[in-house]
Design a protein around this motif. Structure first.
Motif, mmCIF file in Angstrom:
data_model
loop_
_atom_site.group_PDB
_atom_site.id
_atom_site.type_symbol
_atom_site.label_atom_id
_atom_site.label_comp_id
_atom_site.label_asym_id
_atom_site.label_seq_id
_atom_site.Cartn_x
_atom_site.Cartn_y
_atom_site.Cartn_z
ATOM 1 N N UNK A 66 -6.404 24.966 102.755
ATOM 2 C CA UNK A 66 -6.376 24.092 101.585
ATOM 3 C C UNK A 66 -7.360 22.938 101.704
ATOM 4 N N UNK A 67 -7.621 22.464 102.912
ATOM 5 C CA UNK A 67 -8.483 21.301 103.117
ATOM 6 C C UNK A 67 -9.917 21.536 102.660
ATOM 7 N N UNK A 68 -10.299 22.785 102.474
ATOM 8 C CA UNK A 68 -11.651 23.074 101.999
ATOM 9 C C UNK A 68 -11.773 22.906 100.483
ATOM 10 N N UNK A 69 -10.651 22.710 99.817
ATOM 11 C CA UNK A 69 -10.675 22.593 98.367
ATOM 12 C C UNK A 69 -10.213 21.217 97.901
ATOM 13 N N UNK A 70 -8.933 20.923 98.054
ATOM 14 C CA UNK A 70 -8.377 19.648 97.602
ATOM 15 C C UNK A 70 -7.368 19.154 98.630
ATOM 16 N N UNK A 71 -6.835 17.997 98.382
ATOM 17 C CA UNK A 71 -5.817 17.459 99.278
ATOM 18 C C UNK A 71 -4.553 18.311 99.208
ATOM 19 N N UNK A 72 -3.772 18.248 100.266
ATOM 20 C CA UNK A 72 -2.523 18.994 100.329
ATOM 21 C C UNK A 72 -1.591 18.611 99.178
ATOM 22 N N UNK A 73 -1.557 17.336 98.832
ATOM 23 C CA UNK A 73 -0.683 16.865 97.762
ATOM 24 C C UNK A 73 -1.089 17.440 96.405
ATOM 25 N N UNK A 74 -2.380 17.553 96.172
ATOM 26 C CA UNK A 74 -2.867 18.117 94.907
ATOM 27 C C UNK A 74 -2.545 19.610 94.843
ATOM 28 N N UNK A 75 -2.738 20.309 95.946
ATOM 29 C CA UNK A 75 -2.386 21.727 95.985
ATOM 30 C C UNK A 75 -0.896 21.910 95.719
ATOM 31 N N UNK A 76 -0.067 21.087 96.343
ATOM 32 C CA UNK A 76 1.383 21.172 96.120
ATOM 33 C C UNK A 76 1.717 20.921 94.648
ATOM 34 N N UNK A 77 1.056 19.956 94.036
ATOM 35 C CA UNK A 77 1.284 19.683 92.620
ATOM 36 C C UNK A 77 0.891 20.887 91.767
ATOM 37 N N UNK A 78 -0.285 21.439 92.021
ATOM 38 C CA UNK A 78 -0.761 22.574 91.218
ATOM 39 C C UNK A 78 0.185 23.772 91.344
ATOM 40 N N UNK A 79 0.733 23.983 92.531
ATOM 41 C CA UNK A 79 1.673 25.087 92.724
ATOM 42 C C UNK A 79 2.998 24.784 92.038
ATOM 43 N N UNK A 80 3.467 23.557 92.135
ATOM 44 C CA UNK A 80 4.764 23.176 91.566
ATOM 45 C C UNK A 80 4.747 23.144 90.036
ATOM 46 N N UNK A 81 3.596 22.907 89.447
ATOM 47 C CA UNK A 81 3.499 22.823 87.984
ATOM 48 C C UNK A 81 3.593 24.215 87.361
ATOM 49 N N UNK A 82 4.561 24.440 86.478
ATOM 50 C CA UNK A 82 4.671 25.754 85.824
ATOM 51 C C UNK A 82 3.415 26.105 85.024
ATOM 52 N N UNK A 83 3.159 27.381 84.930
ATOM 53 C CA UNK A 83 2.027 27.863 84.144
ATOM 54 C C UNK A 83 2.241 27.536 82.667
ATOM 55 N N UNK A 84 1.146 27.421 81.914
ATOM 56 C CA UNK A 84 1.268 27.148 80.477
ATOM 57 C C UNK A 84 1.891 28.325 79.733
ATOM 58 N N UNK A 85 2.333 28.025 78.522
ATOM 59 C CA UNK A 85 3.000 29.008 77.679
ATOM 60 C C UNK A 85 2.105 29.431 76.518
ATOM 61 N N UNK A 86 2.383 30.607 75.986
ATOM 62 C CA UNK A 86 1.733 31.027 74.747
ATOM 63 C C UNK A 86 2.391 30.241 73.616
ATOM 64 N N UNK A 87 1.560 29.658 72.765
ATOM 65 C CA UNK A 87 2.059 28.818 71.672
ATOM 66 C C UNK A 87 1.542 29.390 70.352
ATOM 67 N N UNK A 88 2.440 29.613 69.445
ATOM 68 C CA UNK A 88 2.076 30.140 68.119
ATOM 69 C C UNK A 88 1.644 28.998 67.204
ATOM 70 N N UNK A 89 0.694 29.276 66.357
ATOM 71 C CA UNK A 89 0.276 28.362 65.295
ATOM 72 C C UNK A 89 -0.148 26.987 65.822
ATOM 73 N N UNK A 90 -1.148 26.983 66.687
ATOM 74 C CA UNK A 90 -1.683 25.721 67.196
ATOM 75 C C UNK A 90 -2.545 25.104 66.098
ATOM 76 N N UNK A 91 -2.263 23.864 65.769
ATOM 77 C CA UNK A 91 -3.043 23.190 64.727
ATOM 78 C C UNK A 91 -4.389 22.737 65.282
#
Length: 170
Positions: A66-91
């Motif tokens: 991980x150290x070759x990309x970002x900090x450990x804390x940022x990697x943990x955040x990116x993993x912990x954050x759920x993936x986005x959802x499909x959203x119908x009718x985006x304005x």
């Protein structure tokens, strides 16, 4: 304009899983510093645990270097954050707001001594919003957010409104 809940990143879930994800990455890093995991057995167990915890495919994340990309804390955040959802009718207004969040720096850091979870990791939501755009817009292309060259060799960047128009097909 406030975005709908289904568009926004689920920061509450990320915050809920963050400490466990960070501990797993930290423990694995300490393990490979002391021992060898050349066959990836422990790596596989950590990856499986985190995948079950977050309900995400972790193949895009590098837990061992991980150290070759970002900090450990940022990697943990990116993993912990759920993936986005499909959203119908985006304005068009919602799309404009998302593009604005990607293209402009919004200083979420306050004067407080202790930052909220959202303030601490708000700068790292670009990846989330790019995934959301790719999931919800067929015309999405990461190159829309980069410096490009016209047919005369001159560099240019698309404006927020130009990106919106390209994504909705105008």
């Amino acid at each position: 304009m406030e975005l709908r809940e289904e568009i926004l990143p689920q920061m509450n879930i990320a915050q809920k899983h963050y400490a466990q994800v960070l501990k797993s990455i930290r423990d694995y890093s300490q393990y490979i510093n002391e021992y060898d995991d050349k066959h990836g057995i422990i790596y596989g167990k950590v990856k499986e645990y985190l995948s079950e915890l977050t309900q995400k495919d972790l193949s895009q994340y590098n837990l061992s270097e991980w150290w070759e990309e970002e900090e450990m804390e940022v990697l943990a955040f990116r993993i912990a954050l759920p993936d986005p959802l499909i959203v119908k009718h985006v304005s068009q207004e919602e799309l404009t707001q998302v593009i604005t969040r990607i293209k402009t720096f919004e200083d979420l850091l306050g004067q407080e001594e202790v930052l909220t979870f959202e303030q601490e990791f708000g700068l790292y939501l670009d990846e989330y919003y790019h995934k959301w755009l790719k999931l919800n817009f067929e015309r999405y292309d990461y190159a829309l957010f980069l410096r490009n060259r016209d047919k005369h060799g001159n560099y240019f960047e698309y404006s927020i409104q130009e990106i919106v128009r390209k994504l909705i097909g105008e």
